[in-house]
Design an enzyme around this catalytic site. Structure first.
Site, PDB file in Angstrom:
ATOM      1  N   ALA A  27       6.821   3.695  -7.042  1.00  0.00           N
ATOM      2  CA  ALA A  27       7.387   4.096  -7.209  1.00  0.00           C
ATOM      3  C   ALA A  27       8.362   3.610  -5.933  1.00  0.00           C
ATOM      4  O   ALA A  27       8.430   2.412  -5.525  1.00  0.00           O
ATOM      5  CB  ALA A  27       7.344   5.376  -5.947  1.00  0.00           C
ATOM      6  N   MET A  28       8.945   4.146  -5.494  1.00  0.00           N
ATOM      7  CA  MET A  28      10.192   3.203  -4.911  1.00  0.00           C
ATOM      8  C   MET A  28      10.913   4.377  -3.645  1.00  0.00           C
ATOM      9  O   MET A  28      11.271   5.279  -4.246  1.00  0.00           O
ATOM     10  CB  MET A  28      11.110   2.096  -6.027  1.00  0.00           C
ATOM     11  CG  MET A  28      12.193   1.662  -4.886  1.00  0.00           C
ATOM     12  SD  MET A  28      11.493   0.358  -3.798  1.00  0.00           S
ATOM     13  CE  MET A  28      12.565   0.045  -2.393  1.00  0.00           C
ATOM     14  N   GLU A  29      11.147   3.493  -2.669  1.00  0.00           N
ATOM     15  CA  GLU A  29      11.881   4.354  -1.187  1.00  0.00           C
ATOM     16  C   GLU A  29      12.556   4.845  -1.004  1.00  0.00           C
ATOM     17  O   GLU A  29      12.813   5.153   0.046  1.00  0.00           O
ATOM     18  CB  GLU A  29      10.518   4.498   0.176  1.00  0.00           C
ATOM     19  CG  GLU A  29      10.881   2.938   0.587  1.00  0.00           C
ATOM     20  CD  GLU A  29      10.175   1.657   0.187  1.00  0.00           C
ATOM     21  OE1 GLU A  29       9.469   1.597  -0.892  1.00  0.00           O
ATOM     22  OE2 GLU A  29      10.329   0.719   0.520  1.00  0.00           O
ATOM     23  N   ASN A  30      14.121   4.620  -1.635  1.00  0.00           N
ATOM     24  CA  ASN A  30      15.115   4.068  -1.382  1.00  0.00           C
ATOM     25  C   ASN A  30      15.593   5.025  -0.865  1.00  0.00           C
ATOM     26  O   ASN A  30      15.272   6.729  -0.833  1.00  0.00           O
ATOM     27  CB  ASN A  30      15.670   4.671  -3.285  1.00  0.00           C
ATOM     28  CG  ASN A  30      15.458   3.261  -4.393  1.00  0.00           C
ATOM     29  OD1 ASN A  30      15.505   2.269  -4.025  1.00  0.00           O
ATOM     30  ND2 ASN A  30      15.192   3.962  -4.807  1.00  0.00           N
TER      31      ASN A  30
ATOM     32  N   HIS B  77       3.071   8.388   0.580  1.00  0.00           N
ATOM     33  CA  HIS B  77       3.850   6.429   0.564  1.00  0.00           C
ATOM     34  C   HIS B  77       5.051   7.141   0.859  1.00  0.00           C
ATOM     35  O   HIS B  77       5.934   6.153   2.190  1.00  0.00           O
ATOM     36  CB  HIS B  77       2.966   5.864  -0.281  1.00  0.00           C
ATOM     37  CG  HIS B  77       2.749   4.576  -0.030  1.00  0.00           C
ATOM     38  ND1 HIS B  77       2.331   3.525   1.107  1.00  0.00           N
ATOM     39  CD2 HIS B  77       4.188   4.112  -0.451  1.00  0.00           C
ATOM     40  CE1 HIS B  77       3.186   3.031   1.285  1.00  0.00           C
ATOM     41  NE2 HIS B  77       4.238   2.715   0.149  1.00  0.00           N
ATOM     42  N   GLU B  78       6.056   7.295  -0.401  1.00  0.00           N
ATOM     43  CA  GLU B  78       7.442   6.599  -0.278  1.00  0.00           C
ATOM     44  C   GLU B  78       8.123   7.761   0.637  1.00  0.00           C
ATOM     45  O   GLU B  78       8.762   6.955   1.286  1.00  0.00           O
ATOM     46  CB  GLU B  78       7.683   7.073  -1.913  1.00  0.00           C
ATOM     47  CG  GLU B  78       7.334   6.124  -3.061  1.00  0.00           C
ATOM     48  CD  GLU B  78       7.068   5.367  -2.416  1.00  0.00           C
ATOM     49  OE1 GLU B  78       7.560   4.178  -2.542  1.00  0.00           O
ATOM     50  OE2 GLU B  78       5.924   4.059  -3.167  1.00  0.00           O
TER      51      GLU B  78
ATOM     52  N   HIS C 255       8.060   6.137   4.100  1.00  0.00           N
ATOM     53  CA  HIS C 255       7.958   4.893   4.206  1.00  0.00           C
ATOM     54  C   HIS C 255      10.094   5.508   4.855  1.00  0.00           C
ATOM     55  O   HIS C 255      10.639   4.631   5.483  1.00  0.00           O
ATOM     56  CB  HIS C 255       8.849   4.510   2.791  1.00  0.00           C
ATOM     57  CG  HIS C 255       8.171   3.357   2.227  1.00  0.00           C
ATOM     58  ND1 HIS C 255       7.364   2.248   3.621  1.00  0.00           N
ATOM     59  CD2 HIS C 255       7.095   2.860   1.343  1.00  0.00           C
ATOM     60  CE1 HIS C 255       6.826   1.887   2.238  1.00  0.00           C
ATOM     61  NE2 HIS C 255       6.850   2.158   1.559  1.00  0.00           N
TER      62      HIS C 255
ATOM     63  N   GLU D 147       4.865  -2.043   5.031  1.00  0.00           N
ATOM     64  CA  GLU D 147       3.870  -1.751   3.394  1.00  0.00           C
ATOM     65  C   GLU D 147       2.292  -1.423   4.463  1.00  0.00           C
ATOM     66  O   GLU D 147       1.575  -0.431   3.725  1.00  0.00           O
ATOM     67  CB  GLU D 147       3.513  -2.644   2.571  1.00  0.00           C
ATOM     68  CG  GLU D 147       4.854  -2.432   1.772  1.00  0.00           C
ATOM     69  CD  GLU D 147       4.690  -1.843   1.006  1.00  0.00           C
ATOM     70  OE1 GLU D 147       4.763  -0.299   0.989  1.00  0.00           O
ATOM     71  OE2 GLU D 147       6.352  -1.342   1.012  1.00  0.00           O
TER      72      GLU D 147
HETATM   73  N1  B3K Z   1       8.377  -0.412  -2.096  1.00  0.00           N
HETATM   74  C1  B3K Z   1       7.530  -0.438  -2.662  1.00  0.00           C
HETATM   75  C2  B3K Z   1       7.331  -1.849  -3.591  1.00  0.00           C
HETATM   76  C3  B3K Z   1       8.315  -2.488  -4.294  1.00  0.00           C
HETATM   77  C4  B3K Z   1       7.966  -4.102  -4.949  1.00  0.00           C
HETATM   78  C5  B3K Z   1       9.331  -4.231  -5.589  1.00  0.00           C
HETATM   79  N2  B3K Z   1       8.263  -6.273  -6.673  1.00  0.00           N
HETATM   80  C6  B3K Z   1       6.971   0.714  -2.975  1.00  0.00           C
HETATM   81  C7  B3K Z   1       6.255   1.156  -2.297  1.00  0.00           C
HETATM   82  O1  B3K Z   1       5.453  -0.617  -1.625  1.00  0.00           O
HETATM   83  O2  B3K Z   1       6.175   1.698  -1.801  1.00  0.00           O
HETATM   84 ZN    ZN Z   2       5.551   0.949   0.081  1.00  0.00          ZN
END
Ligand code: B3K
Ligand code: ZN
Length: 882
Positions: free
Chosen positions: A269-272, A304-305, A308, A327
């Site tokens: 997943a990604m925390e945009n 987790h996300e 962030h 992280e």
């Molecule tokens: N920050 C993203 C990971 C991105 C990975 C890029 N190769 C997810 C996370 O750690 O929450």
């Molecule tokens: Zn993360």
């Protein structure tokens, strides 16, 4: 990425940019083959920056379509545009100026899944680490923080839904079937947190009131028809928001928080900012399709996300070397969250198992690197177990050393001092030093030095002097490029346990500083004397796994059994049992290697069965207690000259012995332990199911056959039992009629659900033995598999390479050749996924000679390819030591 000159990027070369970007106004005109992106940047020259130095913006596979400087089309003499760079010269001499850049991109042919791409017809983005430069030319680095506004234009029929970061603004109709929406994110952010989603999805809505009374709309977007499967994720989100307020005082800061589930995603997943994008595997769940482990993962990743938002977004990283700043800290936070939501000791066991399974081998092999590395050639290859999991353990040690109250004070200072910053590990540590007065200079070595520290322990009780003398020596094995290591500050929790199980307090301790039950090892060697000890104690070390280290301590089996019985801390009880099991398994593997009969002494069997039968312990813990170290765990502990077949034989012999001696207890528990109610994913019921399946596993070694399992499989009312049974049948009775029937029924029932079919593929890819390679090849040729979908690739090829020691490490080397061929193929489509899967071979140098040579040849085959991505090139080079 490599620099222009092909060199690695080095921390010591860090320089702030000459220009700041204050605002970014983006317009997307979406089209699958030809999306037009216009990016209007307001720039400010930093004071002291050279007046006539050019501005060099990053790009990656971009098609340049226009540039305006201060709203006037730029003359071609003033810039150079290539797919990977836009250099602008003769910039206005003023402090402020604007650039308007137009690019063209083709989301539909973006198979790298970085930048803007399509997943099942939905436009979505992934920008971390360097994906934004695949959308538009930019200063694509985390220390450039800007305020973003995004206007999205699309065909309403194709994309009724238009999302980006921040708060929603104007929407409207553009005629000809087109419409638009504008989003504004008031929080300055780096480009890697930018996100856009456009498509036709359903939404599940809820709301949250923050502790200061602000309402937040919560929205989870999923494919039509999957709304009900998002309810657990929504519940986990609300619990995460509340927990972060209660535990760390962190409140959410926008009027809406959105999560979108997509089916093609390179990671979890990604925390945009305000618009998290998730692999659908970590959002969708119901009893029929998700296991208890899936539920636990969803809870942890949603948390987790979300976490962030403070540790990563409000305070981001100055450069990618500081990745662990966000992280490691965020993993620590999600671990604590799960421990509070579930069972703390069970969670700790899972963390330690994972750390040892992934991070320890990384730290002792050719890919070893510090938690805060100082150079990289491809940053995507540094999203590792070391940065994440060891990074989290380092934060945990900080909390142990300072105590929770002081740790919290340091963290509060970090949040207030660095809110809105792009910070470094030094900034982070300084907050704890300033808030508490502690000197963390030696502690900081944990960030800078690679390798798992080892302590060698000797102890001697002197009855006449009533003392326990303990000698502890610490060392760190050499890692690539780092021969000499500094002594580390190791916080070691300890306890002394008397013959009757009571905890013993020493009247004094000399030779080491202690605070409560933590001793602080700081020198290479400590001679420690515990005074006033009336009878011979058993020493319990590294309670709760207070430090991520290896311990060499020749403790007798009876002492370990004593700890397994009397340790008051449940985690440490498991640790003692696990150590006892590991010793037995290593000895057994050595016998098997020498083709001698495998022995399994009574100490382990008795301790295991006693723990299993102790119904004062929660079921999940008893399940963990009887789950022996894996074949890979045993290989890691043996360390070199590994023969996976001998380990497999040995482990089976030990399991058979335990199964025979404990069969009565196993069947009694299997008959009674399952919850007597419809499926619920809570920790207690999940623990009961885990114990049930573990017992059933042993029973398949005595009198339970595949035919006996089939009716249980057929009557299961949840995916945990269903897939657990499928795994047991496939692994214990491969090829039997009942197993083949179960596999066929499972496939038929779930053929329309790729996430469940992934489980079906993984089960088959991990069947021990050399025949499995053929099965994997066969599955790749079925319509269930697609090399373009990362989940499918991980489920089949990834599980085979990383989760099947005997199947993958076939003596003839065909497993390695197969993987090498797949990596080359995959690399041409999705380098990030290819590089990640290749790391399954990171311990190839520990194999026995014949396999090692075959593995080397396969790596050489990859390395000999003319065109390789920087991702795979970097991993191959490091694995081969080039
Ligand atoms: N920050 C993203 C990971 C991105 C990975 C890029 N190769 C997810 C996370 O750690 O929450
Ligand atoms: Zn993360």
């Amino acid at each position: 990425m490599r620099t222009e000159t092909g060199q690695d990027v080095r921390l010591e070369d860090y320089k702030p940019t000459a220009f700041e970007i204050e605002t970014v106004d983006l317009t997307f005109r979406l089209n699958p083959e030809r999306t037009i992106v216009t990016s209007r940047l307001s720039l400010r020259r930093r004071s002291g920056a050279e007046k006539n130095s050019p501005l060099v913006l990053d790009g990656d596979e971009l098609t340049f379509a226009g540039l305006k400087i201060n709203d006037v089309a730029a003359d071609e003499s003033r810039f150079t545009a290539t797919p990977s760079k836009l250099e602008v010269r003769d910039l206005p001499a003023t402090e402020f100026f604007t650039l308007e850049i137009t690019t063209e991109i083709a989301p539909v042919s973006n198979s790298k899944l970085m930048g803007l791409y399509r997943s099942s017809g939905v436009y979505c983005t992934q920008c971390e680490a360097e994906g934004f430069r695949r959308i538009t030319y930019f200063l694509d680095r985390p220390d450039v923080l800007a305020i973003y506004s995004t206007r999205i234009e699309a065909l309403a029929a194709e994309a009724p839904l238009l999302l980006s970061n921040g708060n929603p603004g104007e929407t409207g109709d553009l005629g000809d079937g087109w419409h638009y929406a504008v989003w504004h994110d008031p929080h300055p952010k780096p480009s890697y947190l930018f996100a856009l989603v456009a498509g036709d999805l359903s939404v599940v809505r809820d709301s949250f009131i923050t502790k200061s009374g602000k309402p937040v709309a919560l929205e989870i977007y999923v494919e039509h028809g999957k709304e009900a499967q998002a309810s657990y994720a929504m519940d986990a989100l609300k619990r995460s928001m509340k927990w972060d307020e209660d535990r760390f005082g962190r409140e959410y800061d926008l009027s809406v928080f959105m999560i979108v589930a997509v089916s093609d995603f390179n990671m979890g997943a990604m925390e945009n900012k305000g618009l998290n994008i998730f692999n659908d595997k970590y959002v969708l769940a119901d009893a029929d399709t998700a296991t208890d482990a899936d539920y636990a993962n969803i809870e942890a990743i949603i948390a987790h996300e979300y976490f962030h938002n403070w540790t990563g977004n409000r305070i981001t990283c100055r450069d990618w070397f500081q990745l662990c700043l966000k992280e490691g800290l965020t993993v620590y936070r999600d671990h604590e969250f799960s421990a509070d939501m579930r069972s703390r000791p069970v969670k700790r066991i899972a963390e330690v198992r994972l750390l040892k399974a992934h991070q320890f081998p990384e730290d002792s092999g050719p890919l070893a690197h510090p938690v805060r590395p100082v150079r990289y050639s491809e940053i995507n290859n540094f999203y590792t177990a070391t940065v994440y999991e060891k990074g989290s353990e380092v934060v945990r040690m900080l909390a142990t050393i300072l105590g929770l109250k002081e740790f919290k004070n340091g963290l509060d200072l970090y949040f207030s001092r660095h809110d809105g910053d792009a910070a470094t590990i030094e900034d982070f540590l300084a907050c704890f030093e300033d808030a508490t007065g502690a000197d963390l200079s030696q502690f900081s070595v944990w960030y800078h030095q690679a390798g798992t520290p080892v302590i060698t322990v000797g102890s001697n009780y002197d009855a006449s002097e009533r003392t326990l003398k303990v000698e502890i020596e610490q060392s760190v094995p050499a890692t690539p490029g780092e021969e000499r290591k500094k002594p580390m500050h190791i916080p070691l929790r300890f306890g002394l346990i008397a013959a009757d199980g009571a905890e013993i307090e020493a009247t004094g301790i000399a030779g080491v500083t202690t605070h409560g039950d933590v001793m602080h090892l700081k020198k290479r060697r400590h001679e420690i004397v515990f005074k006033g000890i009336q009878s011979r104690p058993v020493l319990s070390l590294n309670r709760s796994f207070s430090a991520p280290i290896n311990i060499r301590y020749e403790q007798s089996s009876s002492d370990l059994s004593h700890l397994a019985r009397f340790e008051t801390e449940p985690y440490s009880r498991w640790q003692a049992l696990n150590e006892l099991a590991m010793r037995t398994l290593i000895a057994a593997a050595k016998s098997a290697r020498a083709e001698k009969a495998v022995e399994c002494g009574p100490a382990l069997v008795e301790s295991l069965i006693a723990t299993l039968a102790d119904d004062k312990l929660e079921p999940a813990l008893r399940g963990q207690a009887i789950t022996l170290p894996s074949e890979a765990d045993i290989a890691r502990e043996i360390g070199n000259n590994i023969d996976p077949d001998a380990i497999y034989t040995a482990r089976n012999a030990v399991l058979d012995r335990i199964a025979a001696d404990g069969s009565g207890t196993f069947s009694e528990i299997a008959d009674t332990i399952l919850p007597d109610e419809p499926y619920r994913p809570d920790a207690d019921s999940a623990g009961r199911r885990a114990l049930y399946l573990a017992c059933l596993g042993y029973l398949t070694r005595t009198d339970t056959s595949a035919e006996d399992l089939l009716p249980i499989f057929r009557s299961a009312d949840n995916m945990t039992i269903l897939s657990g049974l499928l795994g047991l049948m496939a692994h214990r009775f491969p090829g039997s009629n009942a197993t083949e029937t179960a596999l066929a029924e499972f496939e038929k029932r779930f053929s329309k659900n790729p996430l469940v079919i992934d489980k079906w593929m993984s089960v088959q890819a991990t069947v021990p033995g050399s025949d499995t390679l053929g099965r994997v090849k066969h599955l790749m040729a079925t319509p269930h598999f697609s090399i373009d979908n990362p989940n499918r690739v991980r489920a089949l090829i990834g599980s085979f390479a990383a989760g099947n020691p005997t199947g993958f490490n076939r003596l003839d080397g065909d497993g390695y050749t197969f993987l090498a061929e797949q990596i080359v193929e995959l690399d041409s489509r999705n380098p990030q996924v290819a590089a990640r899967i290749l790391t399954a071979m990171r311990s190839w140098k520990s194999l026995e000679r014949q396999r090692r040579e075959k593995a080397r040849a396969a790596l050489g085959m990859i390395s000999g390819q003319e065109s390789l991505s920087p991702d795979v090139r970097d991993i191959t080079n490091r694995m081969l030591g080039q």
